[in-house]
Design an enzyme around this catalytic site. Structure first.
Site, PDB file in Angstrom:
ATOM      1  N   PRO A 184     -43.913  -4.659  -4.136  1.00 39.11           N
ATOM      2  CA  PRO A 184     -42.789  -5.296  -4.830  1.00 39.11           C
ATOM      3  C   PRO A 184     -41.980  -6.162  -3.877  1.00 39.11           C
ATOM      4  O   PRO A 184     -42.144  -6.094  -2.655  1.00 39.11           O
ATOM      5  CB  PRO A 184     -41.972  -4.108  -5.347  1.00 39.11           C
ATOM      6  CG  PRO A 184     -42.350  -2.968  -4.466  1.00 39.11           C
ATOM      7  CD  PRO A 184     -43.769  -3.201  -4.069  1.00 39.11           C
ATOM      8  N   CYS A 185     -41.097  -6.971  -4.441  1.00 37.02           N
ATOM      9  CA  CYS A 185     -40.348  -7.919  -3.622  1.00 37.02           C
ATOM     10  C   CYS A 185     -39.524  -7.190  -2.564  1.00 37.02           C
ATOM     11  O   CYS A 185     -39.138  -6.031  -2.734  1.00 37.02           O
ATOM     12  CB  CYS A 185     -39.458  -8.794  -4.496  1.00 37.02           C
ATOM     13  SG  CYS A 185     -37.959  -7.986  -5.080  1.00 37.02           S
ATOM     14  N   LEU A 186     -39.256  -7.878  -1.480  1.00 38.95           N
ATOM     15  CA  LEU A 186     -38.542  -7.271  -0.359  1.00 38.95           C
ATOM     16  C   LEU A 186     -37.145  -6.795  -0.747  1.00 38.95           C
ATOM     17  O   LEU A 186     -36.632  -5.822  -0.190  1.00 38.95           O
ATOM     18  CB  LEU A 186     -38.453  -8.272   0.794  1.00 38.95           C
ATOM     19  CG  LEU A 186     -39.788  -8.681   1.428  1.00 38.95           C
ATOM     20  CD1 LEU A 186     -39.570  -9.812   2.429  1.00 38.95           C
ATOM     21  CD2 LEU A 186     -40.454  -7.490   2.111  1.00 38.95           C
TER      22      LEU A 186
END
Length: 289
Positions: free
Chosen positions: A191-193
Site C-alpha cells: 500500500p501507499c507509503l
C-alpha cells in the site's frame, strides 16, 4: 530416493484449483466485455496488474493503465509497474497527482484515503472522458470489509470495481494470476507509503522519504515483507516483520537499527506482535470524532 508421484487426491486438488482460476478469469472477462473502454488505476500490485492485463486482453487499445505518481509511491513500486506494463504490452501512462498539496490529506485524519482517491480521480477523469471510458479500480471482495474511505470517493465518481463484480477475492486474484504466469501472483501487498504514518501525524514528503528508505534498507537485509510505521511526528519508527522473522531481526538488531536511523528516524523499535496489514487502524477509535 525416487520422487513420489502425486496421488490421485493431489492431482484432483490441482485440477480443481486450475478450474476455479479459469472460472474466475471467465467471470472477469465477461464483466469487462460490458465496457466500451476503461482507464485502470494501476499501481502494479497483484490486483491492479491482473485487472490491467485482463482489460488489455479483452478491450485491446480501449484499455489504458494509469499509474499515479506522487511522494507516496515508492520508486521501486513505480519501476515494477513500468516493467510489468512493458512486459505485457499494456498501454501505460503515468500522471502526477497532487494529494500532498491538499491540507485535508496532509492532516492525516481517518479520511486521508478519501482525499487521496479524490486527487487520483481528478487526474483520471479527463483521460477517461477523452476515451469515453469508465475508471476501473483493482478493489477485490476482501477489501470491502476494511476501513477504506477511498471507496466513498470511488462511488461518488462512478468508478467501477470489476474484480468485486466478478466475485474475486485476494486468493482468487493470486490464483488467476498464477494460472496466467503473471509475476505479480505472489507479490506482497504494498500500500501507499502514507498508510505507514500514524493517524493525526502530518504526512510530509520527508516522512514518506524516511519510510521508503528504511523499508528499502530492511529488504536489503533480507526482510522482503516489512513495514516501517512512523509515529511521534516521524521521529519514531515501529518496525514490523512477520512473527517468524522476529528472532532474526533481533539477531541483526544493530544493522536493523542502523538502517532505520540512517533513513532519518531518531528512534527505532521492533513490534513484537509481528507484521499485520492495517495495524494503524487500531488507532481509529482514539481519533476525535
Amino acid at each position: 530416493m525416487a520422487e513420489r508421484p502425486a496421488s490421485g487426491g493431489d492431482a484432483a486438488a490441482d485440477a480443481g484449483r486450475v478450474g476455479a482460476a479459469g472460472d474466475a478469469m471467465d467471470r472477469l472477462t465477461a464483466r469487462l466485455r460490458r465496457e466500451d473502454a476503461v482507464v485502470v488505476a494501476y499501481s502494479g500490485g497483484a490486483d491492479s496488474a491482473l485487472l490491467a492485463f485482463a482489460a488489455a486482453r479483452v478491450l485491446g487499445g480501449r484499455a489504458l493503465a494509469v499509474t499515479a505518481v506522487s511522494p507516496s509511491l515508492a520508486a521501486s513500486e513505480r519501476a515494477t509497474a513500468r516493467d510489468f506494463a512493458r512486459a505485457h504490452g499494456l498501454a501505460h501512462l503515468e500522471v502526477c497527482t497532487d494529494e500532498a498539496d491538499r491540507p485535508e490529506y496532509a492532516a492525516n485524519g481517518a479520511d486521508r484515503c478519501y482525499h487521496c482517491k479524490s486527487a487520483l480521480f481528478d487526474a483520471l477523469t479527463p483521460l477517461a472522458a477523452a476515451m469515453g471510458a469508465r475508471i476501473a479500480l483493482g478493489t477485490n471482495l476482501d477489501d470491502l470489509g476494511d476501513h477504506r474511505p477511498g471507496q466513498r470517493a470511488a462511488a461518488e465518481r462512478g468508478a467501477i470495481a470489476p474484480l468485486v463484480e466478478a466475485g474475486l477475492t485476494k486468493a482468487d486474484v493470486r490464483a488467476v494470476s498464477r494460472s496466467l504466469g503473471l509475476v505479480t501472483a505472489d507479490k506482497p501487498a504494498a500500500p501507499c507509503l502514507a498508510s505507514r504514518v500514524s493517524y493525526g501525524d502530518p504526512v510530509t514528503p520527508e516522512v514518506l522519504r524516511r519510510i521508503e528508505t528504511a523499508e528499502g534498507a530492511l529488504r536489503d537485509l533480507g526482510f522482503p515483507v516489512c513495514r516501517v510505521r512512523a509515529h511521534a511526528g516521524g521521529t519514531l519508527a515501529r518496525v514490523e516483520v512477520p512473527v517468524t522473522e522476529i528472532p532474526r531481526a533481533c539477531e541483526l538488531r544493530e544493522r536493523v537499527d542502523a538502517a532505520v536511523r540512517g533513513a532519518g528516524f531518531t528512534f527505532c523499535s521492533l513490534d513484537l506482535s509481528g507484521f499485520a496489514s492495517g495495524r494503524l487502524n487500531a488507532l481509529l477509535p482514539l481519533l476525535p470524532s
